[in-house]
Design a protein around this motif. Structure first.
Motif, PDB file in Angstrom:
ATOM      1  N   TYR A  10       0.779  -1.234   0.000  1.00  0.00           N
ATOM      2  CA  TYR A  10       0.000   0.000   0.000  1.00  0.00           C
ATOM      3  C   TYR A  10       0.815   1.291   0.000  1.00  0.00           C
ATOM      4  O   TYR A  10       0.320   2.329  -0.448  1.00  0.00           O
ATOM      5  N   SER A  11       2.020   1.276   0.541  1.00  0.00           N
ATOM      6  CA  SER A  11       2.722   2.529   0.826  1.00  0.00           C
ATOM      7  C   SER A  11       3.465   3.067  -0.397  1.00  0.00           C
ATOM      8  O   SER A  11       4.635   2.765  -0.637  1.00  0.00           O
ATOM      9  N   SER A  12       2.764   3.888  -1.163  1.00  0.00           N
ATOM     10  CA  SER A  12       3.360   4.478  -2.361  1.00  0.00           C
ATOM     11  C   SER A  12       4.524   5.392  -2.021  1.00  0.00           C
ATOM     12  O   SER A  12       5.532   5.438  -2.737  1.00  0.00           O
ATOM     13  N   TRP A  13       4.406   6.130  -0.930  1.00  0.00           N
ATOM     14  CA  TRP A  13       5.491   7.042  -0.551  1.00  0.00           C
ATOM     15  C   TRP A  13       6.752   6.264  -0.200  1.00  0.00           C
ATOM     16  O   TRP A  13       7.866   6.683  -0.520  1.00  0.00           O
ATOM     17  N   SER A  14       6.591   5.114   0.442  1.00  0.00           N
ATOM     18  CA  SER A  14       7.755   4.291   0.808  1.00  0.00           C
ATOM     19  C   SER A  14       8.450   3.714  -0.411  1.00  0.00           C
ATOM     20  O   SER A  14       9.681   3.562  -0.429  1.00  0.00           O
TER      21      SER A  14
END
Length: 226
Positions: A10-14
Protein backbone atom coordinates in the motif's frame (compact mmCIF):
# COMPACT_ATOMS: atom_id res chain seq x y z
CA UNK A 1 21.62 4.03 6.73
CA UNK A 2 18.17 2.91 7.78
CA UNK A 3 15.03 3.44 5.71
CA UNK A 4 11.71 3.25 7.55
CA UNK A 5 8.84 2.19 5.29
CA UNK A 6 5.23 1.02 5.53
CA UNK A 7 3.43 -1.97 4.02
CA UNK A 8 4.82 -2.64 0.56
CA UNK A 9 1.39 -3.43 -0.86
CA UNK A 10 0.00 0.00 0.00
CA UNK A 11 2.72 2.53 0.83
CA UNK A 12 3.36 4.48 -2.36
CA UNK A 13 5.49 7.04 -0.55
CA UNK A 14 7.75 4.29 0.81
CA UNK A 15 8.24 2.74 -2.62
CA UNK A 16 9.92 5.81 -4.08
CA UNK A 17 13.13 6.01 -1.98
CA UNK A 18 13.29 2.21 -1.55
CA UNK A 19 13.24 1.71 -5.31
CA UNK A 20 15.69 4.54 -5.89
CA UNK A 21 18.21 3.19 -3.38
CA UNK A 22 17.81 -0.46 -4.34
CA UNK A 23 18.10 0.16 -8.08
CA UNK A 24 21.14 2.40 -7.56
CA UNK A 25 22.85 -0.12 -5.30
CA UNK A 26 22.92 2.17 -2.27
CA UNK A 27 23.15 -0.05 0.84
CA UNK A 28 20.60 0.44 3.59
CA UNK A 29 18.74 -1.42 6.31
CA UNK A 30 15.01 -1.72 5.68
CA UNK A 31 12.78 -1.19 8.71
CA UNK A 32 9.17 -1.96 7.86
CA UNK A 33 6.31 -0.86 10.09
CA UNK A 34 2.66 -1.81 9.73
CA UNK A 35 0.84 1.25 8.43
CA UNK A 36 -1.48 3.01 10.83
CA UNK A 37 -3.04 6.46 10.79
CA UNK A 38 -4.09 6.28 14.45
CA UNK A 39 -2.37 8.48 16.99
CA UNK A 40 -0.76 6.39 19.72
CA UNK A 41 -0.24 3.36 17.47
CA UNK A 42 3.13 1.61 17.38
CA UNK A 43 3.61 3.01 13.87
CA UNK A 44 3.09 6.61 14.97
CA UNK A 45 4.96 6.27 18.26
CA UNK A 46 8.02 4.72 16.62
CA UNK A 47 8.26 7.36 13.90
CA UNK A 48 7.53 10.36 16.12
CA UNK A 49 10.52 9.45 18.24
CA UNK A 50 12.60 10.16 15.15
CA UNK A 51 10.77 12.95 13.28
CA UNK A 52 7.80 15.24 13.99
CA UNK A 53 5.70 14.08 11.03
CA UNK A 54 5.19 10.50 12.21
CA UNK A 55 5.11 9.34 8.59
CA UNK A 56 7.03 7.09 6.21
CA UNK A 57 9.39 7.11 4.45
CA UNK A 58 12.06 8.25 6.84
CA UNK A 59 15.81 7.95 6.32
CA UNK A 60 18.25 7.76 9.23
CA UNK A 61 21.95 8.27 8.50
CA UNK A 62 23.89 8.22 11.73
CA UNK A 63 22.59 11.12 13.78
CA UNK A 64 20.77 12.68 10.82
CA UNK A 65 17.08 12.08 10.17
CA UNK A 66 15.61 12.98 6.77
CA UNK A 67 11.89 12.79 6.10
CA UNK A 68 9.77 13.43 3.01
CA UNK A 69 10.52 11.73 -0.30
CA UNK A 70 11.87 14.82 -2.05
CA UNK A 71 14.26 15.62 0.78
CA UNK A 72 15.45 12.02 0.90
CA UNK A 73 16.06 11.97 -2.85
CA UNK A 74 18.02 15.21 -2.75
CA UNK A 75 20.10 14.02 0.20
CA UNK A 76 20.95 10.77 -1.55
CA UNK A 77 21.86 12.58 -4.77
CA UNK A 78 24.27 14.81 -2.85
CA UNK A 79 25.76 11.99 -0.79
CA UNK A 80 26.22 9.65 -3.76
CA UNK A 81 27.00 11.88 -6.76
CA UNK A 82 28.55 8.99 -8.67
CA UNK A 83 25.16 7.28 -8.75
CA UNK A 84 23.79 10.09 -10.98
CA UNK A 85 20.32 9.95 -9.48
CA UNK A 86 19.35 13.12 -11.37
CA UNK A 87 20.01 13.71 -15.10
CA UNK A 88 23.50 15.03 -15.80
CA UNK A 89 22.30 17.85 -18.08
CA UNK A 90 21.33 20.99 -16.12
CA UNK A 91 18.15 21.69 -18.11
CA UNK A 92 17.04 18.06 -17.99
CA UNK A 93 17.77 18.03 -14.26
CA UNK A 94 15.57 21.07 -13.72
CA UNK A 95 12.82 19.44 -15.79
CA UNK A 96 13.11 16.22 -13.77
CA UNK A 97 12.81 18.16 -10.53
CA UNK A 98 9.72 19.90 -11.91
CA UNK A 99 7.90 16.67 -12.78
CA UNK A 100 8.85 15.19 -9.40
CA UNK A 101 7.44 18.24 -7.63
CA UNK A 102 4.29 17.93 -9.75
CA UNK A 103 3.89 14.33 -8.58
CA UNK A 104 4.70 15.27 -5.02
CA UNK A 105 2.03 17.94 -4.73
CA UNK A 106 -0.51 17.01 -7.38
CA UNK A 107 -2.71 14.27 -8.84
CA UNK A 108 -4.92 14.22 -5.77
CA UNK A 109 -7.90 12.70 -7.58
CA UNK A 110 -5.83 9.79 -8.89
CA UNK A 111 -4.32 9.18 -5.45
CA UNK A 112 -7.73 9.22 -3.81
CA UNK A 113 -9.63 6.99 -6.23
CA UNK A 114 -6.74 4.73 -7.28
CA UNK A 115 -4.83 3.96 -4.06
CA UNK A 116 -1.75 1.79 -4.54
CA UNK A 117 -2.73 -1.84 -4.05
CA UNK A 118 -0.20 -4.09 -5.75
CA UNK A 119 -1.81 -7.44 -4.96
CA UNK A 120 -5.15 -6.44 -6.47
CA UNK A 121 -6.52 -6.53 -10.01
CA UNK A 122 -9.47 -4.13 -10.21
CA UNK A 123 -10.17 -3.17 -13.83
CA UNK A 124 -13.91 -2.98 -13.10
CA UNK A 125 -13.25 -0.44 -10.35
CA UNK A 126 -10.97 1.48 -12.71
CA UNK A 127 -13.58 1.56 -15.45
CA UNK A 128 -16.23 2.84 -13.05
CA UNK A 129 -13.94 5.56 -11.70
CA UNK A 130 -12.94 6.72 -15.19
CA UNK A 131 -16.62 6.85 -16.16
CA UNK A 132 -17.73 8.89 -13.14
CA UNK A 133 -14.72 10.94 -12.00
CA UNK A 134 -13.54 13.50 -14.59
CA UNK A 135 -10.79 14.72 -12.25
CA UNK A 136 -9.19 11.28 -12.36
CA UNK A 137 -9.42 11.26 -16.15
CA UNK A 138 -7.62 14.62 -16.26
CA UNK A 139 -4.89 13.30 -13.94
CA UNK A 140 -4.37 10.22 -16.11
CA UNK A 141 -4.33 12.29 -19.29
CA UNK A 142 -1.69 14.62 -17.84
CA UNK A 143 0.52 11.72 -16.76
CA UNK A 144 0.22 9.96 -20.12
CA UNK A 145 0.99 13.22 -21.92
CA UNK A 146 4.02 13.86 -19.69
CA UNK A 147 5.46 10.36 -20.02
CA UNK A 148 4.94 10.30 -23.78
CA UNK A 149 6.70 13.64 -24.28
CA UNK A 150 9.63 12.71 -22.03
CA UNK A 151 10.12 9.30 -23.65
CA UNK A 152 10.20 10.93 -27.09
CA UNK A 153 12.41 13.83 -26.00
CA UNK A 154 15.01 11.69 -24.22
CA UNK A 155 14.71 8.53 -26.29
CA UNK A 156 13.88 6.22 -23.39
CA UNK A 157 14.02 3.65 -22.05
CA UNK A 158 13.14 5.72 -18.96
CA UNK A 159 11.69 9.21 -18.59
CA UNK A 160 15.02 11.03 -18.85
CA UNK A 161 16.93 8.34 -20.71
CA UNK A 162 18.62 6.60 -17.82
CA UNK A 163 16.71 5.67 -14.67
CA UNK A 164 16.46 8.66 -12.33
CA UNK A 165 14.61 10.06 -9.34
CA UNK A 166 11.75 10.90 -11.71
CA UNK A 167 11.12 7.24 -12.50
CA UNK A 168 11.17 6.35 -8.81
CA UNK A 169 8.64 9.09 -8.11
CA UNK A 170 6.21 7.79 -10.73
CA UNK A 171 6.69 4.11 -9.89
CA UNK A 172 3.54 4.02 -7.70
CA UNK A 173 1.53 5.42 -10.62
CA UNK A 174 2.87 2.58 -12.77
CA UNK A 175 1.41 0.06 -10.32
CA UNK A 176 -1.88 1.96 -10.07
CA UNK A 177 -2.42 2.01 -13.82
CA UNK A 178 -1.96 -1.77 -13.93
CA UNK A 179 -4.04 -2.50 -10.81
CA UNK A 180 -7.03 -0.56 -12.15
CA UNK A 181 -6.61 -1.58 -15.80
CA UNK A 182 -6.34 1.97 -17.06
CA UNK A 183 -5.99 2.00 -20.87
CA UNK A 184 -2.97 3.97 -22.09
CA UNK A 185 -0.95 4.48 -25.26
CA UNK A 186 1.32 1.69 -26.48
CA UNK A 187 4.47 3.71 -25.77
CA UNK A 188 3.33 4.26 -22.20
CA UNK A 189 2.50 0.58 -21.81
CA UNK A 190 6.06 -0.19 -22.87
CA UNK A 191 7.40 2.14 -20.21
CA UNK A 192 5.14 0.51 -17.60
CA UNK A 193 6.46 -2.91 -18.62
CA UNK A 194 10.08 -1.77 -18.33
CA UNK A 195 9.46 -0.32 -14.88
CA UNK A 196 7.71 -3.44 -13.61
CA UNK A 197 10.51 -5.63 -14.98
CA UNK A 198 13.24 -3.83 -13.04
CA UNK A 199 14.79 -6.30 -10.56
CA UNK A 200 14.26 -3.83 -7.72
CA UNK A 201 10.61 -3.37 -8.67
CA UNK A 202 10.10 -7.11 -8.92
CA UNK A 203 11.64 -7.56 -5.46
CA UNK A 204 9.26 -4.95 -3.99
CA UNK A 205 6.29 -6.59 -5.73
CA UNK A 206 7.25 -10.05 -4.47
CA UNK A 207 7.38 -8.75 -0.90
CA UNK A 208 4.08 -6.89 -1.35
CA UNK A 209 2.33 -10.04 -2.55
CA UNK A 210 3.75 -12.05 0.35
CA UNK A 211 2.45 -9.67 3.02
CA UNK A 212 -1.21 -10.76 2.97
CA UNK A 213 -1.78 -7.97 5.48
CA UNK A 214 -5.02 -6.29 4.46
CA UNK A 215 -5.55 -2.94 6.15
CA UNK A 216 -8.93 -1.50 7.09
CA UNK A 217 -9.03 1.08 4.30
CA UNK A 218 -8.76 -1.76 1.75
CA UNK A 219 -12.15 -3.23 2.77
CA UNK A 220 -14.16 -1.67 -0.11
CA UNK A 221 -11.63 -3.03 -2.61
CA UNK A 222 -11.61 -6.49 -1.09
CA UNK A 223 -15.41 -6.46 -1.28
CA UNK A 224 -15.16 -5.44 -4.94
CA UNK A 225 -12.86 -8.41 -5.61
CA UNK A 226 -15.13 -10.92 -3.85
Amino acid sequence: MQLYIGNKNYSSWSLRPWLLMTHAGIPFEEIKLRLSFTEGSEFKNTLKKLAPTGKVPLLVDGGLVVWDTLAIAEYLAEKFPSKQLWPADRKARAHARSVCAEMHSGFGALRSHFPMNIEASLPHVGADVLRTQPEVVRDVERIVEMWTELLVQHGGPFLFGEFSVADAFYAPVVTRLRTYGVPVLEAVNGYIDRMLQLPAMQAWTKDALAEQDFLDFDEPYRTARA
